[in-house]
Design an enzyme around this catalytic site. Structure first.
Site, PDB file in Angstrom:
ATOM      1  N   ASN A   1      -1.791  -5.144  -4.995  1.00  0.00           N
ATOM      2  CA  ASN A   1      -3.155  -5.209  -4.660  1.00  0.00           C
ATOM      3  C   ASN A   1      -4.026  -5.122  -6.042  1.00  0.00           C
ATOM      4  OD1 ASN A   1      -5.804  -5.188  -3.726  1.00  0.00           O
ATOM      5  ND2 ASN A   1      -5.635  -3.375  -2.727  1.00  0.00           N
ATOM      6  N   TRP A   2      -4.413  -6.237  -6.412  1.00  0.00           N
ATOM      7  CA  TRP A   2      -5.164  -6.267  -7.810  1.00  0.00           C
ATOM      8  C   TRP A   2      -6.567  -5.638  -7.694  1.00  0.00           C
ATOM      9  CZ3 TRP A   2      -4.091 -11.642 -10.276  1.00  0.00           C
ATOM     10  CH2 TRP A   2      -2.694 -11.927 -10.494  1.00  0.00           C
ATOM     11  N   LYS A   3      -7.059  -5.654  -6.421  1.00  0.00           N
ATOM     12  CA  LYS A   3      -8.436  -5.351  -6.108  1.00  0.00           C
ATOM     13  C   LYS A   3      -9.402  -6.215  -7.175  1.00  0.00           C
ATOM     14  CE  LYS A   3      -6.889  -0.597  -5.001  1.00  0.00           C
ATOM     15  NZ  LYS A   3      -6.958   0.659  -4.856  1.00  0.00           N
TER      16      LYS A   3
ATOM     17  N   HIS B   1      -8.206  -2.189   4.186  1.00  0.00           N
ATOM     18  CA  HIS B   1      -8.217  -1.055   3.098  1.00  0.00           C
ATOM     19  C   HIS B   1      -8.931  -0.172   3.185  1.00  0.00           C
ATOM     20  CE1 HIS B   1      -7.676   0.321  -0.806  1.00  0.00           C
ATOM     21  NE2 HIS B   1      -6.428  -0.196  -1.119  1.00  0.00           N
TER      22      HIS B   1
ATOM     23  N   GLU C   1     -10.928   1.194   0.885  1.00  0.00           N
ATOM     24  CA  GLU C   1     -12.133   0.721  -0.037  1.00  0.00           C
ATOM     25  C   GLU C   1     -13.068  -0.060   0.897  1.00  0.00           C
ATOM     26  OE1 GLU C   1      -9.793  -0.743  -3.283  1.00  0.00           O
ATOM     27  OE2 GLU C   1      -9.292   1.426  -3.617  1.00  0.00           O
TER      28      GLU C   1
ATOM     29  N   GLU D   1      -1.693   4.436   3.188  1.00  0.00           N
ATOM     30  CA  GLU D   1      -2.375   4.786   2.002  1.00  0.00           C
ATOM     31  C   GLU D   1      -3.169   6.197   2.089  1.00  0.00           C
ATOM     32  OE1 GLU D   1      -2.427   1.021  -0.920  1.00  0.00           O
ATOM     33  OE2 GLU D   1      -4.127   1.077   0.364  1.00  0.00           O
TER      34      GLU D   1
ATOM     35  N   GLY E   1      -5.610   5.855  -6.583  1.00  0.00           N
ATOM     36  CA  GLY E   1      -6.499   5.662  -7.885  1.00  0.00           C
ATOM     37  C   GLY E   1      -6.628   6.928  -8.537  1.00  0.00           C
TER      38      GLY E   1
ATOM     39  N   SER F   1      -1.222   5.697  -5.957  1.00  0.00           N
ATOM     40  CA  SER F   1      -0.608   5.998  -7.464  1.00  0.00           C
ATOM     41  C   SER F   1       0.910   5.964  -7.475  1.00  0.00           C
ATOM     42  CB  SER F   1      -0.986   7.419  -7.601  1.00  0.00           C
ATOM     43  OG  SER F   1      -2.300   7.855  -7.573  1.00  0.00           O
TER      44      SER F   1
HETATM   45  O1  LIG Z   1      -5.173   1.138  -2.845  1.00  0.00           O
HETATM   46  C1  LIG Z   1      -3.964   1.041  -3.432  1.00  0.00           C
HETATM   47  C2  LIG Z   1      -3.478  -0.344  -2.850  1.00  0.00           C
HETATM   48  O2  LIG Z   1      -4.088  -0.654  -2.019  1.00  0.00           O
HETATM   49  C3  LIG Z   1      -3.372   2.014  -4.389  1.00  0.00           C
HETATM   50  O3  LIG Z   1      -3.964   1.737  -5.446  1.00  0.00           O
HETATM   51  P1  LIG Z   1      -3.388   2.784  -6.773  1.00  0.00           P
HETATM   52  O4  LIG Z   1      -2.033   2.278  -7.023  1.00  0.00           O
HETATM   53  O5  LIG Z   1      -4.212   2.139  -8.042  1.00  0.00           O
HETATM   54  O6  LIG Z   1      -3.532   4.229  -6.618  1.00  0.00           O
END
Ligand SMILES: O=C(CO)COP(=O)(O)O
Length: 256
Positions: free
Chosen positions: A4-6, A96, A98, A168, A174, A214
């Protein structure tokens, strides 16, 4: 393994990232049938990724980070399932943390998006997981299962059998704070049990349950060793194609 590149990498960077990922996996003779590799770029990159994947016949698959619950019409800024299907997307990430947090996506919205994805031939990667307060109170299982049940309300069991669920824990996203393998197993196992109740145990056994938060090449193998963890949804570490290729190739660096 899904990256997931966000909100990172523009369409030009997307092309070089997917090319490098594919070369690295090719050099390592990666077995895509054993470990599927997916990238989840921003919407604006999808056409470029599609063109590259089609032209070079890459085995990497891809998807979007969100979709509209609506079919079409006056919804400024939204992207429909039809549009994503036309771009060759296999997957769409839904719910997600976020989006739940910054866009106030409720369980009802998440449920509508899951149904919209299936209606357009897209496989949802449904994200669930608890925040730190819930974890501290020890309620991570009940909280996460309630999210799963709400997201899958009125979804037919044949569709539930095809979904991908990503556990998650929000406190691990993150932050570098990876859940222990036992933490991941506790909730992923509970998710599979509830899927068994919602469809049937055979189908639930075949649903891919991912862990996210992470994940790096150095910790993925221990997490993948858990019986109910079938893959990972990787954020930051998926932006580096060599690191993400190592994650996809976790089986080759398991110490026996
Ligand atoms: O939210 C995530 C994947 O959707 C996880 O992010 P990180 O791997 O940067 O912690």
């Amino acid at each position: 393994m899904a990256g997931n590149w966000k909100m990172n990498l523009d369409h030009q960077q997307a092309i070089s990232t997917v090319q490098k990922l594919s070369w690295t996996l090719k050099d390592a003779k990666h077995d895509y049938a054993a470990v599927e590799v997916a990238v989840i770029p921003p919407f604006t990159d999808l056409r470029s990724v599609q063109t590259l994947v089609d032209a070079d016949k890459l085995e990497i698959v891809y998807g979007a980070q969100d979709l509209s619950r609506h079919e079409s019409g006056a919804y400024t800024g939204e992207i429909s399932g039809t549009m994503l299907n036309k771009l060759g997307c296999t997957y769409v990430v839904i719910g997600h943390s976020e989006r739940r947090e910054y866009h106030a996506e409720s369980d009802d919205v998440v449920n509508a998006k899951v149904r919209a994805a299936f209606a357009h031939g897209l496989t949802p990667i449904l994200c669930v997981g608890e925040g730190l307060e819930v974890r501290k109170a020890g309620n991570q299982v009940s909280h996460t299962l309630a999210q799963v049940e709400a997201a899958l309300a009125d979804v037919p069991s044949e569709q539930i059998a095809k979904i991908v669920i990503a556990y998650e824990p929000v406190w691990a996203i993150g932050t570098g704070e990876v859940a222990t393998p036992d933490d991941a197993q506790e909730v992923c196992g509970a998710i599979r049990r509830v899927l068994g109740e919602l469809c049937d145990e055979g189908a639930a056994a075949g649903v891919r349950v991912l862990y996210g938060g992470s994940v790096k090449s150095g910790n993925v193998a221990q997490i993948m060793a858990q019986p109910d963890v079938d893959g990972a949804l990787v954020g930051g570490a998926s932006l580096d194609p060599e690191e993400f290729a190592k994650i996809a190739r976790y089986q080759s660096h398991v110490v026996a």
